[in-house]
Design a protein around this motif. Structure first.
Motif, PDB file in Angstrom:
ATOM      1  N   GLU A   3      -4.223 -14.954  11.449  1.00 15.94           N
ATOM      2  CA  GLU A   3      -4.050 -16.189  10.690  1.00 15.94           C
ATOM      3  C   GLU A   3      -4.939 -17.291  11.249  1.00 15.94           C
ATOM      4  OE1 GLU A   3       0.006 -17.265  10.178  1.00 15.94           O
ATOM      5  OE2 GLU A   3       0.467 -15.485   8.991  1.00 15.94           O
ATOM      6  N   ALA A   4      -5.106 -17.305  12.560  1.00 13.97           N
ATOM      7  CA  ALA A   4      -6.027 -18.275  13.166  1.00 13.97           C
ATOM      8  C   ALA A   4      -7.449 -18.041  12.677  1.00 13.97           C
ATOM      9  CB  ALA A   4      -5.958 -18.174  14.691  1.00 13.97           C
ATOM     10  N   ILE A   5      -7.865 -16.784  12.674  1.00 16.12           N
ATOM     11  CA  ILE A   5      -9.215 -16.442  12.211  1.00 16.12           C
ATOM     12  C   ILE A   5      -9.405 -16.845  10.754  1.00 16.12           C
ATOM     13  CG2 ILE A   5     -10.703 -14.481  11.639  1.00 16.12           C
ATOM     14  CD1 ILE A   5      -9.633 -13.140  14.218  1.00 16.12           C
ATOM     15  N   MET A   6      -8.390 -16.636   9.917  1.00 14.11           N
ATOM     16  CA  MET A   6      -8.473 -17.019   8.514  1.00 14.11           C
ATOM     17  C   MET A   6      -8.615 -18.524   8.341  1.00 14.11           C
ATOM     18  SD  MET A   6      -5.596 -14.458   6.892  1.00 14.11           S
ATOM     19  CE  MET A   6      -5.701 -15.158   5.251  1.00 14.11           C
ATOM     20  N   ALA A   7      -8.157 -19.300   9.316  1.00 12.39           N
ATOM     21  CA  ALA A   7      -8.267 -20.754   9.275  1.00 12.39           C
ATOM     22  C   ALA A   7      -9.547 -21.255   9.937  1.00 12.39           C
ATOM     23  CB  ALA A   7      -7.051 -21.387   9.944  1.00 12.39           C
ATOM     24  N   GLY A   8     -10.379 -20.320  10.438  1.00 10.91           N
ATOM     25  CA  GLY A   8     -11.620 -20.721  11.092  1.00 10.91           C
ATOM     26  C   GLY A   8     -11.472 -21.035  12.564  1.00 10.91           C
ATOM     27  N   ILE A   9     -10.341 -20.655  13.150  1.00  4.43           N
ATOM     28  CA  ILE A   9     -10.093 -20.900  14.577  1.00  4.43           C
ATOM     29  C   ILE A   9     -10.618 -19.710  15.361  1.00  4.43           C
ATOM     30  CG2 ILE A   9      -8.331 -21.285  16.345  1.00  4.43           C
ATOM     31  CD1 ILE A   9      -6.618 -22.479  13.981  1.00  4.43           C
ATOM     32  N   THR A  10     -11.604 -19.949  16.190  1.00  2.19           N
ATOM     33  CA  THR A  10     -12.298 -18.858  16.875  1.00  2.19           C
ATOM     34  C   THR A  10     -11.964 -18.745  18.358  1.00  2.19           C
ATOM     35  OG1 THR A  10     -14.211 -20.296  17.243  1.00  2.19           O
ATOM     36  CG2 THR A  10     -14.239 -18.931  15.253  1.00  2.19           C
ATOM     37  N   SER A  11     -11.345 -19.776  18.930  1.00  2.00           N
ATOM     38  CA  SER A  11     -10.960 -19.697  20.338  1.00  2.00           C
ATOM     39  C   SER A  11      -9.754 -20.590  20.599  1.00  2.00           C
ATOM     40  CB  SER A  11     -12.121 -20.058  21.270  1.00  2.00           C
ATOM     41  OG  SER A  11     -12.673 -21.318  20.952  1.00  2.00           O
ATOM     42  N   VAL A  12      -9.006 -20.223  21.627  1.00  2.45           N
ATOM     43  CA  VAL A  12      -7.752 -20.915  21.933  1.00  2.45           C
ATOM     44  C   VAL A  12      -7.534 -21.019  23.434  1.00  2.45           C
ATOM     45  CG1 VAL A  12      -6.610 -20.159  19.801  1.00  2.45           C
ATOM     46  CG2 VAL A  12      -6.430 -18.748  21.844  1.00  2.45           C
ATOM     47  N   MET A  13      -6.786 -22.051  23.826  1.00  3.39           N
ATOM     48  CA  MET A  13      -6.240 -22.159  25.171  1.00  3.39           C
ATOM     49  C   MET A  13      -4.772 -21.775  25.056  1.00  3.39           C
ATOM     50  SD  MET A  13      -6.848 -23.173  28.407  1.00  3.39           S
ATOM     51  CE  MET A  13      -7.510 -24.689  29.071  1.00  3.39           C
ATOM     52  N   ALA A  14      -4.400 -20.655  25.669  1.00  4.12           N
ATOM     53  CA  ALA A  14      -3.044 -20.128  25.506  1.00  4.12           C
ATOM     54  C   ALA A  14      -2.410 -19.875  26.858  1.00  4.12           C
ATOM     55  CB  ALA A  14      -3.074 -18.838  24.699  1.00  4.12           C
ATOM     56  N   GLY A  15      -1.081 -20.080  26.922  1.00  3.50           N
ATOM     57  CA  GLY A  15      -0.426 -19.857  28.190  1.00  3.50           C
ATOM     58  C   GLY A  15       1.067 -20.080  28.159  1.00  3.50           C
ATOM     59  N   PRO A  16       1.676 -20.220  29.343  1.00  2.00           N
ATOM     60  CA  PRO A  16       3.127 -20.323  29.458  1.00  2.00           C
ATOM     61  C   PRO A  16       3.688 -21.577  28.800  1.00  2.00           C
ATOM     62  CG  PRO A  16       2.110 -19.827  31.580  1.00  2.00           C
ATOM     63  CD  PRO A  16       1.016 -20.203  30.653  1.00  2.00           C
ATOM     64  N   ALA A  26      -5.069 -19.330  29.933  1.00  2.00           N
ATOM     65  CA  ALA A  26      -6.366 -18.672  29.773  1.00  2.00           C
ATOM     66  C   ALA A  26      -7.020 -19.193  28.500  1.00  2.00           C
ATOM     67  CB  ALA A  26      -6.200 -17.157  29.687  1.00  2.00           C
ATOM     68  N   PHE A  27      -8.335 -19.230  28.500  1.00  2.00           N
ATOM     69  CA  PHE A  27      -9.089 -19.601  27.300  1.00  2.00           C
ATOM     70  C   PHE A  27      -9.738 -18.335  26.759  1.00  2.00           C
ATOM     71  CE2 PHE A  27     -12.360 -21.250  24.600  1.00  2.00           C
ATOM     72  CZ  PHE A  27     -11.812 -22.407  24.073  1.00  2.00           C
ATOM     73  N   LEU A  28      -9.511 -18.048  25.471  1.00  2.00           N
ATOM     74  CA  LEU A  28      -9.958 -16.773  24.920  1.00  2.00           C
ATOM     75  C   LEU A  28     -10.375 -16.891  23.463  1.00  2.00           C
ATOM     76  CD1 LEU A  28      -6.892 -14.763  23.804  1.00  2.00           C
ATOM     77  CD2 LEU A  28      -6.535 -16.641  25.416  1.00  2.00           C
ATOM     78  N   LYS A  29     -11.129 -15.897  23.024  1.00  2.00           N
ATOM     79  CA  LYS A  29     -11.495 -15.767  21.619  1.00  2.00           C
ATOM     80  C   LYS A  29     -10.297 -15.218  20.842  1.00  2.00           C
ATOM     81  CE  LYS A  29     -15.836 -16.974  22.316  1.00  2.00           C
ATOM     82  NZ  LYS A  29     -17.016 -16.194  21.923  1.00  2.00           N
ATOM     83  N   THR A  30     -10.301 -15.445  19.531  1.00  2.00           N
ATOM     84  CA  THR A  30      -9.167 -15.011  18.709  1.00  2.00           C
ATOM     85  C   THR A  30      -9.358 -13.618  18.121  1.00  2.00           C
ATOM     86  OG1 THR A  30     -10.153 -16.226  16.855  1.00  2.00           O
ATOM     87  CG2 THR A  30      -8.398 -17.330  18.092  1.00  2.00           C
ATOM     88  N   HIS A  31     -10.507 -13.006  18.338  1.00  2.00           N
ATOM     89  CA  HIS A  31     -10.762 -11.676  17.778  1.00  2.00           C
ATOM     90  C   HIS A  31     -10.864 -10.648  18.894  1.00  2.00           C
ATOM     91  CE1 HIS A  31     -12.199  -8.577  15.077  1.00  2.00           C
ATOM     92  NE2 HIS A  31     -13.230  -8.361  15.871  1.00  2.00           N
ATOM     93  N   GLY A  32     -10.120  -9.543  18.756  1.00  2.00           N
ATOM     94  CA  GLY A  32     -10.206  -8.476  19.736  1.00  2.00           C
ATOM     95  C   GLY A  32      -8.907  -7.710  19.835  1.00  2.00           C
ATOM     96  N   ARG A  33      -8.945  -6.625  20.559  1.00  2.00           N
ATOM     97  CA  ARG A  33      -7.767  -5.797  20.787  1.00  2.00           C
ATOM     98  C   ARG A  33      -7.418  -5.717  22.268  1.00  2.00           C
ATOM     99  NH1 ARG A  33      -7.070  -6.890  16.461  1.00  2.00           N
ATOM    100  NH2 ARG A  33      -6.884  -5.620  14.564  1.00  2.00           N
ATOM    101  N   CYS A  34      -8.387  -6.040  23.112  1.00  2.00           N
ATOM    102  CA  CYS A  34      -8.187  -6.006  24.570  1.00  2.00           C
ATOM    103  C   CYS A  34      -8.344  -7.420  25.120  1.00  2.00           C
ATOM    104  CB  CYS A  34      -9.186  -5.062  25.228  1.00  2.00           C
ATOM    105  SG  CYS A  34      -9.152  -5.092  27.028  1.00  2.00           S
ATOM    106  N   ILE A  35      -7.305  -7.943  25.723  1.00  2.00           N
ATOM    107  CA  ILE A  35      -7.322  -9.325  26.210  1.00  2.00           C
ATOM    108  C   ILE A  35      -8.461  -9.555  27.205  1.00  2.00           C
ATOM    109  CG2 ILE A  35      -5.680  -8.903  28.090  1.00  2.00           C
ATOM    110  CD1 ILE A  35      -5.805 -12.053  25.926  1.00  2.00           C
ATOM    111  N   ASP A  36      -8.784  -8.557  28.003  1.00  2.00           N
ATOM    112  CA  ASP A  36      -9.844  -8.719  29.008  1.00  2.00           C
ATOM    113  C   ASP A  36     -11.204  -8.977  28.359  1.00  2.00           C
ATOM    114  OD1 ASP A  36      -8.320  -7.716  31.629  1.00  2.00           O
ATOM    115  OD2 ASP A  36      -7.787  -6.420  29.947  1.00  2.00           O
ATOM    116  N   ASP A  37     -11.409  -8.409  27.163  1.00  2.00           N
ATOM    117  CA  ASP A  37     -12.667  -8.614  26.456  1.00  2.00           C
ATOM    118  C   ASP A  37     -12.698  -9.941  25.699  1.00  2.00           C
ATOM    119  OD1 ASP A  37     -13.454  -6.097  27.331  1.00  2.00           O
ATOM    120  OD2 ASP A  37     -12.695  -5.101  25.517  1.00  2.00           O
ATOM    121  N   MET A  38     -11.530 -10.523  25.454  1.00  2.00           N
ATOM    122  CA  MET A  38     -11.431 -11.758  24.680  1.00  2.00           C
ATOM    123  C   MET A  38     -11.544 -13.010  25.548  1.00  2.00           C
ATOM    124  SD  MET A  38      -8.219 -10.339  22.436  1.00  2.00           S
ATOM    125  CE  MET A  38      -7.846 -11.796  21.490  1.00  2.00           C
ATOM    126  N   VAL A  39     -11.246 -12.881  26.822  1.00  2.76           N
ATOM    127  CA  VAL A  39     -11.156 -14.037  27.713  1.00  2.76           C
ATOM    128  C   VAL A  39     -12.528 -14.638  28.017  1.00  2.76           C
ATOM    129  CG1 VAL A  39     -10.647 -14.717  30.091  1.00  2.76           C
ATOM    130  CG2 VAL A  39      -8.981 -13.399  28.791  1.00  2.76           C
TER     131      VAL A  39
END
Length: 387
Positions: A105-118, A129-142
Motif C-alpha cells: 500500500e505504501a508503494i501504491m502511494a508512491g512511498i519508497t522508503s521509511v524509518m521504522a522501529g519500536p 532502521a531506515f529501509l526501502k519499501t520493496h523487497g522480501r528480505c529485510i537485510d536487502d531493504m535496509v
C-alpha cells in the motif's frame, strides 16, 4: 531507464516544466530539461510521462510498518517489548515483516522508503532502521541500521509501567530513568573511546549507545505535550546528543524554544482522533507555524495510527492550513531524508542518488491524484492498474 516529458520536481530548488530523468542501474545519472536531452541511444527503457509530475520517492520518517502488522492483531504486533522500560539493544530489523500488506500500500502511494522501529511503551524502546519499501528480505531493504534510538515521554511509558507498579509511574520517573541510562552509557562510551574496555568486557546493552554518543544517529523522541518536548530537549542538551522531536503535537505552543534547540521535528499523526489527553491540542496548523519559524519539519502518519498510504494527503491537509505547497512537498521528500540522515541516497532527484522515482498524474497532495509509476532502485515496482 529514461523518463521524458514530465514536470520534474527535483526537490533541490529546481523544477523542469518539460524535463527528463535518466537512470543507470539503481542510480540517477541525469536530470534536466527536454531541450538538454541528447539523442536517444536506443537502449533505454522509455517512459513518456506526458506532463505528469515526476518526483523523488516519498519518505515516511516515523512509522511501525511491518513491526505492527496489518490484519494480524496482537499476534502481528512486535513493536513494544513491555517487560523492561529500558531496552536499547532491540533492533527493528529483527521484527519487521516485509510481507506486511502495508508495504504494498505504501508503494501504491508512491512511498519508497521509511524509518521504522519500536513503539513508545518503553522509556528506551530500541533501534529504528531506515529501509526501502520493496523487497522480501529485510537485510536487502535496509539503507541504514541503526538509524535512531527510540525514547519516549508522557502517557505511554507512564501508564504502561505505572499500572504494573514499576518505574516509571510519573513523568519524573521517565526523565530520571532516561538520565540514569544515559549517564551509565556515557561513562561506558568514554571508557571505550579511551581504550579502557577490552573485547571480553564489552556490555551488549551499552554498546547500543555508542552511535548515539558519536552523533552518528539521534535519539528519536516520542513527545506530544509541550512539557515533554522541553524535557527531551533538556536531557539531550545535558548529554550533548542529537535529537529528533517526533509527533511534536504541541510544538506550535513552544516554537521559540524548539527553534533555539536547533532540533528538527517530525509532526503527526494529525489524521487521527484526539484519543489521549496529551494530544488535545492536535492541529494541522502545527507544520505551518514551525516551518515559518525556521524549524526543519517532516510529516508522519505514524502508521498504523493512521494509514501510511495517506501520507501525501496529510501533507496536503497541512498545506490547506497554510503550509506553503513547496514546503508540503519537501516535508515528505528531502526534509525527512535530511532528518533521517540519508539525504546522500534519497529525497531528491539528483545524479548519484538512488533511482527512487514516482510519477503522479498531478499534485500528490491532492486527493484525486493517482500514482502512475513507482520506481525503486531503478526498477518499476508498481504501475497504475496493478493490484
Amino acid at each position: 531507464m529514461l523518463i521524458i516529458k514530465g514536470k520534474i520536481h527535483t526537490m533541490e530548488g529546481k523544477t523542469y516544466e518539460n524535463g527528463y530523468v535518466r537512470t543507470k542501474g539503481s542510480k540517477i545519472v541525469e536530470v534536466g530539461g527536454m531541450e538538454e536531452l541528447f539523442p536517444l541511444s536506443g537502449e533505454d527503457e522509455i517512459i513518456d510521462a506526458g506532463g505528469s509530475w515526476v518526483m523523488p520517492g516519498i519518505i515516511e520518517s516515523h512509522c511501525h510498518i511491518g513491526i505492527t502488522e496489518e490484519k494480524h492483531g496482537s499476534i502481528g504486533d512486535d513493536s513494544n517489548e513491555v517487560t523492561d522500560p529500558v531496552t536499547p539493544a532491540l533492533r527493528a530489523i529483527d521484527a519487521i515483516d516485509p510481507l506486511d500488506p502495508a508495504f504494498h500500500e505504501a508503494i501504491m502511494a508512491g512511498i519508497t522508503s521509511v524509518m521504522a522501529g519500536p513503539g513508545s511503551s518503553n522509556v528506551v524502546g530500541g533501534q529504528f532502521a531506515f529501509l526501502k519499501t520493496h523487497g522480501r528480505c529485510i537485510d536487502d531493504m535496509v539503507i541504514r541500521q541503526p538509524a535512531a534510538m527510540k525514547i519516549a515521554f508522557g502517557e505511554n511509558p507512564k501508564t504502561n509501567y505505572g499500572n504494573k507498579d514499576v518505574c516509571p509511574a510519573t513523568r519524573m520517573g521517565i526523565a530520571s530513568l532516561l538520565r540514569e541510562t544515559l549517564f551509565q552509557a556515557r561513562n561506558y562510551f568514554l571508557k571505550k573511546e579511551a581504550g579502557k574496555i577490552d573485547k571480553d568486557d564489552e556490555d551488549f546493552q551499552m554498546e547500543s549507545w555508542i552511535p548515539v554518543f558519536r552523533k552518528e544517529i539521534p535519539l528519536k523522541a516520542h513527545v506530544h505535550r509541550a512539557d515533554d518536548i522541553l524535557t527531551a530537549i533538556r536531557i539531550a542538551k545535558e548529554y550533548e546528543v542529537d535529537l529528533t522531536l517526533d509527533h511534536c503535537t504541541e510544538g506550535h505552543l513552544i516554537t521559540e524554544k524548539i527553534v533555539e534547540s536547533g532540533y528538527p521535528c517530525i509532526v503527526g499523526p494529525d489524521l487521527t482522533s484526539k484519543s489521549k489527553i496529551e494530544i488535545e491540542n492536535l492541529s494541522f496548523k502545527t507544520d505551518k507555524i514551525l516551518q515559518e519559524s525556521g524549524v526543519l519539519i517532516a510529516i508522519t502518519t505514524d502508521h498504523p495510527v493512521s494509514m501510511i498510504r495517506y501520507l501525501p494527503l496529510c501533507a496536503g491537509l497541512s498545506v490547506k492550513q497554510g503550509l506553503p505547497m513547496e514546503e508540503g512537498l519537501k516535508a515528505i521528500t528531502i526534509n525527512p531524508a535530511v532528518i533521517c540522515g540519508v539525504s546522500d541516497r534519497v529525497g531528491s532527484l539528483q545524479p548519484g542518488k538512488d533511482a527512487d522515482i514516482v510519477i503522479f498524474s498531478g499534485n500528490p497532495l491532492e486527493i484525486f491524484t493517482q500514482t502512475l509509476y513507482t520506481i525503486i532502485d531503478g526498477k518499476i515496482v508498481y504501475k497504475n492498474g496493478d493490484i
